[in-house]
Design a protein around this motif. Structure first.
Motif, PDB file in Angstrom:
ATOM      1  N   GLU A 162     161.388 -46.758  39.871  1.00 19.40           N
ATOM      2  CA  GLU A 162     161.177 -45.765  40.928  1.00 19.40           C
ATOM      3  C   GLU A 162     160.297 -46.395  41.978  1.00 19.40           C
ATOM      4  O   GLU A 162     159.223 -46.932  41.663  1.00 19.40           O
ATOM      5  N   ASP A 163     160.752 -46.364  43.225  1.00 18.00           N
ATOM      6  CA  ASP A 163     160.029 -46.962  44.341  1.00 18.00           C
ATOM      7  C   ASP A 163     159.617 -48.402  44.050  1.00 18.00           C
ATOM      8  O   ASP A 163     158.501 -48.825  44.378  1.00 18.00           O
ATOM      9  N   GLY A 164     160.499 -49.152  43.370  1.00 19.44           N
ATOM     10  CA  GLY A 164     160.267 -50.565  43.121  1.00 19.44           C
ATOM     11  C   GLY A 164     159.414 -50.892  41.913  1.00 19.44           C
ATOM     12  O   GLY A 164     159.170 -52.064  41.634  1.00 19.44           O
ATOM     13  N   HIS A 165     158.951 -49.890  41.183  1.00 18.29           N
ATOM     14  CA  HIS A 165     158.085 -50.118  40.025  1.00 18.29           C
ATOM     15  C   HIS A 165     158.723 -49.580  38.746  1.00 18.29           C
ATOM     16  O   HIS A 165     159.315 -48.506  38.754  1.00 18.29           O
ATOM     17  N   GLU A 166     158.537 -50.322  37.665  1.00 20.80           N
ATOM     18  CA  GLU A 166     159.087 -49.905  36.379  1.00 20.80           C
ATOM     19  C   GLU A 166     158.441 -48.615  35.895  1.00 20.80           C
ATOM     20  O   GLU A 166     157.226 -48.485  35.858  1.00 20.80           O
ATOM     21  N   VAL A 167     159.284 -47.682  35.511  1.00 21.39           N
ATOM     22  CA  VAL A 167     158.837 -46.403  34.951  1.00 21.39           C
ATOM     23  C   VAL A 167     158.899 -46.476  33.421  1.00 21.39           C
ATOM     24  O   VAL A 167     158.077 -45.903  32.732  1.00 21.39           O
ATOM     25  N   GLY A 168     159.905 -47.190  32.917  1.00 27.19           N
ATOM     26  CA  GLY A 168     160.095 -47.336  31.482  1.00 27.19           C
ATOM     27  C   GLY A 168     161.338 -48.165  31.231  1.00 27.19           C
ATOM     28  O   GLY A 168     162.057 -48.506  32.160  1.00 27.19           O
ATOM     29  N   ARG A 169     161.558 -48.490  29.948  1.00 30.39           N
ATOM     30  CA  ARG A 169     162.722 -49.317  29.633  1.00 30.39           C
ATOM     31  C   ARG A 169     163.282 -49.009  28.266  1.00 30.39           C
ATOM     32  O   ARG A 169     162.593 -48.477  27.394  1.00 30.39           O
ATOM     33  N   ILE A 170     164.543 -49.371  28.114  1.00 26.63           N
ATOM     34  CA  ILE A 170     165.239 -49.316  26.840  1.00 26.63           C
ATOM     35  C   ILE A 170     165.673 -50.751  26.558  1.00 26.63           C
ATOM     36  O   ILE A 170     166.388 -51.344  27.359  1.00 26.63           O
ATOM     37  N   THR A 171     165.228 -51.294  25.443  1.00 25.95           N
ATOM     38  CA  THR A 171     165.621 -52.649  25.075  1.00 25.95           C
ATOM     39  C   THR A 171     166.710 -52.569  24.023  1.00 25.95           C
ATOM     40  O   THR A 171     166.509 -51.982  22.956  1.00 25.95           O
ATOM     41  N   GLY A 172     167.868 -53.121  24.351  1.00 23.44           N
ATOM     42  CA  GLY A 172     168.986 -53.127  23.428  1.00 23.44           C
ATOM     43  C   GLY A 172     169.883 -51.918  23.585  1.00 23.44           C
ATOM     44  O   GLY A 172     169.575 -50.984  24.331  1.00 23.44           O
ATOM     45  N   TYR A 173     171.015 -51.987  22.898  1.00 24.47           N
ATOM     46  CA  TYR A 173     171.986 -50.901  22.917  1.00 24.47           C
ATOM     47  C   TYR A 173     172.525 -50.738  21.503  1.00 24.47           C
ATOM     48  O   TYR A 173     173.142 -51.653  20.955  1.00 24.47           O
ATOM     49  N   ALA A 174     172.255 -49.584  20.902  1.00 31.22           N
ATOM     50  CA  ALA A 174     172.715 -49.321  19.535  1.00 31.22           C
ATOM     51  C   ALA A 174     173.995 -48.492  19.534  1.00 31.22           C
ATOM     52  O   ALA A 174     174.941 -48.790  18.818  1.00 31.22           O
ATOM     53  N   SER A 175     173.998 -47.429  20.349  1.00 37.30           N
ATOM     54  CA  SER A 175     175.165 -46.544  20.414  1.00 37.30           C
ATOM     55  C   SER A 175     175.047 -45.683  21.657  1.00 37.30           C
ATOM     56  O   SER A 175     173.978 -45.573  22.253  1.00 37.30           O
ATOM     57  N   ASP A 176     176.160 -45.049  22.018  1.00 34.38           N
ATOM     58  CA  ASP A 176     176.125 -44.158  23.169  1.00 34.38           C
ATOM     59  C   ASP A 176     175.207 -42.969  22.908  1.00 34.38           C
ATOM     60  O   ASP A 176     174.468 -42.540  23.796  1.00 34.38           O
ATOM     61  N   GLU A 177     175.198 -42.447  21.695  1.00 34.36           N
ATOM     62  CA  GLU A 177     174.334 -41.304  21.381  1.00 34.36           C
ATOM     63  C   GLU A 177     172.861 -41.659  21.552  1.00 34.36           C
ATOM     64  O   GLU A 177     172.088 -40.891  22.134  1.00 34.36           O
ATOM     65  N   ALA A 178     172.461 -42.822  21.046  1.00 37.46           N
ATOM     66  CA  ALA A 178     171.070 -43.251  21.186  1.00 37.46           C
ATOM     67  C   ALA A 178     170.730 -43.464  22.665  1.00 37.46           C
ATOM     68  O   ALA A 178     169.666 -43.046  23.131  1.00 37.46           O
TER      69      ALA A 178
END
Length: 128
Positions: A95-111
């Motif tokens: 948001e506005d060029g700054h990291e708000v949060g992250r998700i590392t990896g992909y397990a499933s669409d539900e997750a």
């Protein structure tokens, strides 16, 4: 149309641009989801198959459109990350060029949908 009439026709557009600049509501996106990918990444391919076709049609996708980045190219210059990206896929909400949060990896669409919903809730309310 005379040259004077043409120059007067530009005035409303210039005034509108000035109003946006003063109000701070120019063309910059409030949020985006930067997806760090790597060629041959199986989990990136799964995300592409399971989620990407639908993402832009969701509330999350409208609030934070996807922006794809090859991790080998490094982070975009206009994004300030909280930490380096080491694994793919990594989804960084910005948001506005700054990291708000992250998700590392992909397990499933539900997750993914559960995690991205919680992250996008952190964004500032959409401007009317």
């Amino acid at each position: 149309m005379t040259p004077r009439a043409r120059s007067l026709a530009v005035v409303p557009a210039l005034l509108l641009a000035l109003v946006f600049a003063i109000a701070g509501t120019g063309p910059a996106r409030a949020g985006e989801l930067v997806v760090f990918e790597r060629k041959g990444c199986v989990y990136c391919q799964r995300f592409e198959r399971d989620v990407a076709p639908l993402y832009g049609k969701t509330d999350e996708g409208r609030r934070a459109p996807l922006r794809r980045v090859d991790v080998s190219q490094g982070p975009p210059r206009d994004v300030a990350l909280a930490a380096p990206v080491r694994f793919t896929p990594t989804f960084v909400l910005v948001e506005d060029g700054h990291e708000v949060g992250r998700i590392t990896g992909y397990a499933s669409d539900e997750a993914f949908w559960g995690l991205i919903g919680a992250l996008t809730a952190r964004l500032a309310p959409a401007r009317p």
